[in-house]
Design a protein around this motif. Structure first.
Motif, mmCIF file in Angstrom:
data_model
loop_
_atom_site.group_PDB
_atom_site.id
_atom_site.type_symbol
_atom_site.label_atom_id
_atom_site.label_comp_id
_atom_site.label_asym_id
_atom_site.label_seq_id
_atom_site.Cartn_x
_atom_site.Cartn_y
_atom_site.Cartn_z
ATOM 1 N N GLY A 203 69.382 12.941 37.930
ATOM 2 C CA GLY A 203 68.313 12.067 37.466
ATOM 3 C C GLY A 203 67.150 12.797 36.826
ATOM 4 O O GLY A 203 67.299 13.858 36.200
ATOM 5 N N LEU A 204 65.952 12.238 36.984
ATOM 6 C CA LEU A 204 64.753 12.846 36.394
ATOM 7 C C LEU A 204 64.553 14.276 36.874
ATOM 8 O O LEU A 204 64.110 15.144 36.122
ATOM 9 N N LYS A 205 64.872 14.505 38.142
ATOM 10 C CA LYS A 205 64.696 15.845 38.726
ATOM 11 C C LYS A 205 65.496 16.881 37.956
ATOM 12 O O LYS A 205 65.000 17.984 37.671
ATOM 13 N N ALA A 206 66.740 16.543 37.592
ATOM 14 C CA ALA A 206 67.592 17.492 36.877
ATOM 15 C C ALA A 206 67.155 17.660 35.425
ATOM 16 O O ALA A 206 67.157 18.771 34.887
ATOM 17 N N TYR A 207 66.782 16.567 34.787
ATOM 18 C CA TYR A 207 66.399 16.622 33.376
ATOM 19 C C TYR A 207 65.030 17.279 33.168
ATOM 20 O O TYR A 207 64.836 18.043 32.216
ATOM 21 N N LEU A 208 64.068 16.969 34.070
ATOM 22 C CA LEU A 208 62.680 17.349 33.819
ATOM 23 C C LEU A 208 62.126 18.368 34.814
ATOM 24 O O LEU A 208 60.968 18.781 34.700
ATOM 25 N N GLY A 209 62.932 18.766 35.798
ATOM 26 C CA GLY A 209 62.521 19.825 36.704
ATOM 27 C C GLY A 209 61.587 19.405 37.815
ATOM 28 O O GLY A 209 61.049 20.254 38.531
ATOM 29 N N THR A 210 61.385 18.099 38.017
ATOM 30 C CA THR A 210 60.513 17.624 39.093
ATOM 31 C C THR A 210 60.917 16.215 39.487
ATOM 32 O O THR A 210 61.447 15.457 38.668
ATOM 33 N N GLY A 223 52.667 12.995 25.467
ATOM 34 C CA GLY A 223 53.538 12.944 24.305
ATOM 35 C C GLY A 223 54.654 13.963 24.283
ATOM 36 O O GLY A 223 55.193 14.272 23.216
ATOM 37 N N GLU A 224 55.053 14.500 25.466
ATOM 38 C CA GLU A 224 56.179 15.432 25.500
ATOM 39 C C GLU A 224 57.449 14.666 25.138
ATOM 40 O O GLU A 224 57.867 13.743 25.846
ATOM 41 N N SER A 225 58.081 15.045 24.059
ATOM 42 C CA SER A 225 59.196 14.272 23.512
ATOM 43 C C SER A 225 60.377 14.184 24.473
ATOM 44 O O SER A 225 60.999 13.119 24.594
ATOM 45 N N ILE A 226 60.708 15.272 25.177
ATOM 46 C CA ILE A 226 61.847 15.234 26.094
ATOM 47 C C ILE A 226 61.562 14.295 27.253
ATOM 48 O O ILE A 226 62.452 13.570 27.721
ATOM 49 N N VAL A 227 60.321 14.274 27.720
ATOM 50 C CA VAL A 227 59.947 13.373 28.821
ATOM 51 C C VAL A 227 60.032 11.923 28.358
ATOM 52 O O VAL A 227 60.553 11.054 29.072
ATOM 53 N N GLU A 228 59.543 11.651 27.153
ATOM 54 C CA GLU A 228 59.608 10.290 26.617
ATOM 55 C C GLU A 228 61.055 9.820 26.509
ATOM 56 O O GLU A 228 61.393 8.686 26.878
ATOM 57 N N LEU A 229 61.927 10.696 26.007
ATOM 58 C CA LEU A 229 63.330 10.342 25.827
ATOM 59 C C LEU A 229 64.003 10.024 27.165
ATOM 60 O O LEU A 229 64.687 8.997 27.299
ATOM 61 N N ILE A 230 63.812 10.870 28.160
ATOM 62 C CA ILE A 230 64.503 10.688 29.437
ATOM 63 C C ILE A 230 63.962 9.483 30.192
ATOM 64 O O ILE A 230 64.735 8.676 30.739
ATOM 65 N N VAL A 231 62.659 9.321 30.232
ATOM 66 C CA VAL A 231 62.077 8.165 30.934
ATOM 67 C C VAL A 231 62.471 6.867 30.235
ATOM 68 O O VAL A 231 62.846 5.875 30.891
ATOM 69 N N ASP A 232 62.409 6.848 28.914
ATOM 70 C CA ASP A 232 62.828 5.647 28.175
ATOM 71 C C ASP A 232 64.310 5.354 28.410
ATOM 72 O O ASP A 232 64.721 4.192 28.501
ATOM 73 N N GLY A 233 65.116 6.426 28.525
ATOM 74 C CA GLY A 233 66.530 6.239 28.817
ATOM 75 C C GLY A 233 66.748 5.630 30.193
ATOM 76 O O GLY A 233 67.646 4.794 30.385
ATOM 77 N N MET A 234 65.943 6.029 31.158
ATOM 78 C CA MET A 234 66.040 5.464 32.506
ATOM 79 C C MET A 234 65.670 3.985 32.503
ATOM 80 O O MET A 234 66.371 3.151 33.095
#
Length: 312
Positions: A203-210, A223-234
């Protein structure tokens, strides 16, 4: 390296015992971990139940410790001990169990305690008949349960622990089968290792390290693009699961109930509600009401309003 939740029992029991300062109690209520499929309600903590938790028969999960700790404390206090609406209560219809592979059934494993409490709370506060209410209830904590609830019964829900529904804070959710097979065989993972990976290290822990959603929300708003992508995907996956529950209810739905720790997040609530505008009424209950649910369940037994069941 595999791990066993039961190894934590002495440490957790000693800590809890050291924090108790009351002079008298009437009963002890604990959260129920995975058991065999069973009807909802209040259950006495029996030796058969304790054996299942000690051996982690159905899951090696932290909630197994609840009944074990409660039993030890109750023995010292000479009072009864109970669990209420454990995570494997099962009111599925037969067709809801069909998986697509003979010998494999869909399981009812969810945050039943909080889901049912919030269902009754919503009905009572909005003059909706408890016996005929039709809601989608989403519990969003470290794991996600998204349930179709009719008349107080969970008639369908994703397996919140392992293998179904959206990915969550640290759980994988549903995955492409080819990817799972490659993951297991390419890494030569044991069953305990793959279970830990998919239920606690994804989940978020694996993708974003927390797994701290407050930090993730701050990064999202920066505005961190990787965070936006993963959270929006969730959020995208959650919305799809809610849509599935809407179909289970044949579109006849009194509303969506959102509860759990993530319900405190304005980013989460605003993003999710904007994705499910096909649902008319939305009720938000931040945090969880599991302590209230445990207390009210056992109080009904102590007052003679409900008879406790015995797990065998």
């Amino acid at each position: 390296m595999s791990y066993h939740v039961i190894d934590q029992l002495p440490t957790r029991l000693n800590y809890i015992a050291s924090q108790l300062s009351v002079s008298q109690i009437d009963a002890i209520a604990a959260r129920g971990g995975p058991l065999k499929p069973l009807s909802g309600g209040v259950y006495e903590i029996s030796q058969a139940m304790l054996m299942v938790y000690r051996e982690a028969t159905y899951a090696n999960h932290a909630s197994n410790l609840g009944a074990l700790i409660a039993h030890e404390l109750a023995e010292n206090w000479s009072v009864p001990a109970y669990i209420v609406d454990p995570v494997t209560i099962d009111d599925f219809t037969d067709k809801a169990r069909i998986s697509g592979v003979p010998g494999i059934e869909r399981k009812s494993r969810c945050h039943a305690l909080n889901i049912k409490y919030c269902y009754f709370k919503t009905c009572n506060e909005n003059d909706i008949p408890v016996k005929s209410g039709r809601f989608i209830v989403g519990h969003f904590g470290s794991g996600f349960s998204i349930a179709s609830v009719v008349g107080g019964k969970i008639i369908d829900v994703n397996d919140a622990l392992l293998g179904m529904g959206p990915f969550s804070i640290d759980r994988a959710g549903a995955l492409p089968l080819a990817g799972i097979l490659s993951l297991i065989y390419d890494r030569s993972l044991s069953k305990p290792d793959i279970e830990k990976l998919l239920s606690a290290e994804s989940g978020l822990k694996a993708y974003l390290g927390t797994n701290n959603f407050r930090d993730i929300e701050t990064r999202y708003k920066r505005g961190e693009s990787i965070v936006e992508l993963i959270v929006d995907g969730m959020i995208y996956q959650i919305s799809k699961e809610i849509g599935s529950c809407f179909a289970v209810l044949n579109g006849s739905c009194d509303g969506l109930i959102i509860t759990g720790g993530l319900a405190n997040s304005s980013l989460f609530i605003e993003s999710l509600t904007s994705s499910v505008t096909f649902i008319k009424n939305i009720y938000v209950y931040p945090e969880s009401y599991e302590s209230e649910a445990l207390a009210s369940g056992v109080l009904r037994v102590l007052q003679g309003k409900e008879r406790a069941k015995v797990y065998q």
